[in-house]
Design an enzyme around this catalytic site. Structure first.
Site: not given
Length: 312
Positions: A113, A238, A268
């Protein structure tokens, strides 16, 4: 030239949209359960004929067009991804072949990520050192490939997509110094492993780390750019989930900044999440050219990397 800057950005998401109601028909969950816990309403899911490099190539082509450049102008391609199925050719080489970039250095960067902000720093370093003049920096992940769609704790989180930035030499520093690091002994908190590879995480551990340890680190990234959090016009974290993004942004203290909340419609998307959200803010006119924006990636390996950039 003693610096680098982001000349343009672009993003791409697959056409298929998976809603919370769709997921409620697949696992024991509901729209209320998902939105109250992670803030996600929809996510885009790529089909079996849409590999990671195709997602990346679409985003990169848009960034190139926005910069007014051709593939021949690029001499470095960096793709941040953790969902490449094959070892070789890597995603960067595949993207270069798709776009017709003639002879670039082509490297993949896997920091999950936090991958895009690591790749952006690497491109900045390469350009400032004279090893490259123009780089394509791409974050692209197909999280649907590594998801257990029967696990309601993880399948509600993920989406697929890509975002890209063109980085070029500049007489002024448009990309601030990176602050990066990791907590390797806690790497087990976020995992993509096994055969077949599957995404898993220790949600409470990640939440506590992100909301207690990362605000001070993000503020130090601002200090390295010579700014205070109150000077920021934008914050792109993020896009893990809204319950992490909102308290983290508040604790950073960026009281005048637009905070990206693309997670609500994209889920995500791992390494894609920061360039995807940044590109949307630029496209929507919510941040303007020259604005200082904090980019801050965190997650897998309990790694982090952040820098202040000047909006293209």
């Amino acid at each position: 030239m003693n610096g680098s800057r982001i000349a343009a950005v672009g993003h791409y998401q697959p056409a298929r949209v998976l809603t919370n109601e769709d997921l409620a028909g697949m696992v024991d969950t509901s729209d209320e359960w998902i939105t109250s816990r992670v803030g996600i309403r929809t996510r885009h899911i790529a089909g079996p004929d849409e590999p990671v490099d195709e997602l990346a190539g679409h985003a990169a082509a848009k960034a190139l067009a926005a910069a007014g450049l051709t593939p021949g102008d690029i001499d470095l391609v960096l793709v941040a991804t953790s969902t490449a199925i094959d070892r070789s050719p890597n995603m960067a080489a595949r993207v270069a072949a798709r776009l017709g970039i003639p002879s670039p250095a082509a490297m993949d960067i896997n920091v999950v990520c936090a991958g895009f902000t690591h790749a952006l720093a690497t491109a900045d370093h390469a350009v400032r050192a004279g090893a490259a003049m123009r780089a394509l920096v791409i974050g692209a992940d197909k999280m649907s490939d590594v998801t257990d769609w029967s696990d309601r704790t993880t399948c509600v989180l993920v989406g697929d997509g890509a975002g890209a930035a063109v980085v070029e030499a500049s007489k002024d520093a448009g990309i601030g110094p990176v602050l990066w690091g990791s907590v390797p002994e806690m790497g087990h908190a976020v995992r993509i492993e096994g055969q077949p590879a599957r995404f898993a995480q220790e949600g409470q551990s990640v939440y506590r780390w992100a909301t207690t340890q990362l605000p001070a680190i993000a503020r130090r990234a601002c200090e390295r750019a010579g700014l205070g959090p109150e000077d920021l016009a934008g914050v792109v974290l993020h896009q893990a989930n809204l319950r992490i993004i909102e308290p983290l942004a508040e604790k950073i203290g960026a009281v005048n900044a637009v905070v990206a909340r693309d997670v609500t419609e994209s889920g995500n998307t791992s390494a894609a999440s920061i360039p995807l959200a940044l590109s949307k803010l630029v496209e929507q006119g919510r941040i303007s050219g020259g604005d200082p924006v904090l980019l801050f990636g965190f997650g897998g390996n309990l790694s982090y990397a952040g820098q202040v950039i000047r909006c293209p």
